[in-house]
Write an enzyme that holds these catalytic residues in place. Sequence first.
Site, mmCIF file in Angstrom:
data_model
loop_
_atom_site.group_PDB
_atom_site.id
_atom_site.type_symbol
_atom_site.label_atom_id
_atom_site.label_comp_id
_atom_site.label_asym_id
_atom_site.label_seq_id
_atom_site.Cartn_x
_atom_site.Cartn_y
_atom_site.Cartn_z
ATOM 1 C CG ASP A 66 -1.965 1.188 1.259
ATOM 2 O OD1 ASP A 66 -2.459 1.323 0.424
ATOM 3 O OD2 ASP A 66 -1.799 1.746 2.616
ATOM 4 C CG ASP B 82 -2.473 2.566 6.618
ATOM 5 O OD1 ASP B 82 -3.008 1.966 5.670
ATOM 6 O OD2 ASP B 82 -1.790 3.043 6.434
ATOM 7 C CG ASP C 121 -4.580 -1.227 2.571
ATOM 8 O OD1 ASP C 121 -4.322 -1.450 1.476
ATOM 9 O OD2 ASP C 121 -4.090 -0.329 3.536
#
Length: 828
Positions: A351, A666, A670
């Site tokens: 990410d 985070d 996700d």
Amino acid sequence: MPVDNRRRRSCAHRARAAGQATVSVVKEHHTLAAHDVVVLLETDAERGLSAEEASQRLQRFGPNVLPTAARGNAWMRLLRQFHHPLIYVLIAAGVVTAALGKGVDSVVIFAVVVVNALIGMVQESKAEAALSALRSMVRTQARVVRDGHERQLASEEIVPGDLVLVEAGDKVPADLRVVRLAELRVDESALTGESAPVVKDEVAVPEPTPVADRRNMVYSGTLVSGGSGVGVAVATGAQTEIGQIHRLVGAAQTLATPLTAKLTRFSRLLTVVILALAAVTFAVGVLRGQPVVETFTAAVALAVSAIPEGLPAVVTITLAIGVARMARRRAVIRRLPAVETLGSTTIICSDKTGTLTENQMTVRAVVTPDGAYEVTGAGYTPEGELRDRDGAPAAVAHDHALRWCLRAGVACSDTSIVRDDRGWRVIGDPTEAAMIVAGAKAGVTPAEVGEEFPRVAVVPFSSERQYMATLHRERATGDHVALAKGAVERIVAMCTHQMGADGSVRPLDEDAVARAAERLAGGGLRVLATAVRSGADPEEFEAREGAVALVLTGLQAMLDPPRAAAAAAVAACHTAGITVKMITGDHATTATAIARRLKLLGDGHNESDHGDGRVLTGTRLAALTAEQYPPAVERAQVFARVSPEQKLNLVEALQARGHVVAMTGDGVNDAPALRRANIGIAMGQAGTEVARDAADMVLTDDDFATIEAAVEEGRGVFDNLTKFIVWTLPTNMGQGLVILVAILLGTTLPIVPTQVGWPGGISPPGSHRTVRNSLPLHGSCHPDHQKRGVHAQWAKSLGYWRVMRCQHCWAFLNGRSRLYFLRIQRTR
């Protein structure tokens, strides 16, 4: 438009006629006008629900909480440790041996099984305890209107139809359809991955609009960064967008780690071979006329000797040692096998926001009509300086345009930055915070500006105006000064002149400003313009909403910068043969700019040209056919504006092509991909609880560089386990085949079950010492080297076994030829 309104109203009336199913009939609340949503949910846009109706709906729809996954109790965790084919065979051997009255043999076998189970259980408990320490225990409070009165209650009590009030600093308690707002801006990075706050409005949008672009909705779990608003709760608990992601997490299948899968296949094969050899041994002994009990004991001895009973214990101990090492390097492992998976990883899908970047907007450049300045430092910590083109500190006191540019960024703001135990924290809008920090680095602070230029009036930012303006009174002279900041096009349209470094005012050069803004935006930076008007008239300022004849002072360009160690960590991963791909919900331009800084795309990639397939958006992914999808995903390095479901599909596609995938993240968005990946890696500080629960590993420092260290440890674990297998297989198979040869030749058994189990029972601690002292592999070891290394180790193992088998037979027969006592021969 009238036709659409009639269709929406008829839909609302049909839903209302459905009684208690009103909320579940229409999911696309963003497509309806605010009034239609109010009618649909049988509420009131001014008075809200009645207390009685809210109580009934709470009983009907349940509390506003996500369903919690059942965590196994201590007994279940203990029982899971016995779920292994080799353990099954050992337990069966122990039971049979005990039934034959061989108490000592049985105790040795069961001791190995129990010790292995206890080690695994203790480590799982430690990991859960470490994760629990990271969880936030704060209950969210919400403000709602019921019976026409505002009241505060726990977010768990909110029901569909409640009228909810939010303002800057609030955490949104449920999915809300906005009915009224005042400059409402929401940080949705945890849900969508977009780093910049989203400006909200009340306008209905088409049905296929992605969640990230639904401006009339605010979603549970997001943070209000500016302004205020009132919304009707349209979904609570499991029905919210976060709840849907929660279901994706639950539906995502977890995969066995590479080593676990190999050991399982090996164990099944070894179990079949061992049982077959034991059966052959028993049959041959009986056919030769040997006593049945003695022959059966020999068969049990063969089975026990051939089983590498120390293997489960050593695997557990080795993984536990890897866990301890990683914990010292700020990586908490939740599941033991995840340690080894890191060593086999071939692709890391990371990410962007908060993992590769700081998740803190930072001004990187300031451009004035007469100069350009670099801003050092990153994040909200007011440390750094402004440097001119020569790298020298900027002369802020002598550059009037620069000073007024910074003053406008600081003064046109309702945001504040505070310091607590965890560092500097923003209350308000991250973009405004970045401009405040840039001013502080040059000595232009909110306190200083407020003291010298007290605020008199303000025109707040709105999506229609695209700027914010403030009116100040200069304390020294009593004159009024107007300051403004906002979108470049809007501020330039309000300006007639521009300011030079010496304070002189000259006609505005719009082309030069446009070129500078385009150059900065091309680098993925968000650009805002600032302006000033000395001697402003308060009445004119109020009448024209700050749009008085302004003087342009400069441009400020900002972005969420890469972490300091991220570029080096990415380079180390590439050297180690691991591909790093960026997956984000942010815009493609921003994602590409960060990818270039981290060398994910190479130095020669043109960020404006995505035609080479290395940058893909969620829209382009959705348009790919089933045949085009796998190769396109393999080639691309950056995936932008993707949804949680698309992240999950990306991970599955890469796994289908034979990759071992690690996924970092985070946010709530996700979590499904974290769950599905071979190893999910969540952030411990900025990460959401949903992401941490879905992950196998949690980084306590939220730094991508920690993953590099963890991969190194994982490869060390893989190497240590391979060494142990090469050592233990010749020993066990050699013992088993010595017994088989003795049965075939009709001689006395060289060893008995007790002697077979004893080395297996004491070998794990010894191997623990060997493994502990083994250094981890260097990070540059390519994953393919591991595969070739395993094959070479099997060849070694076969050679060792042949030698040891000959030694065992020679030692026993040589002893018999010298008429040694039987017990002495068996212990040579």
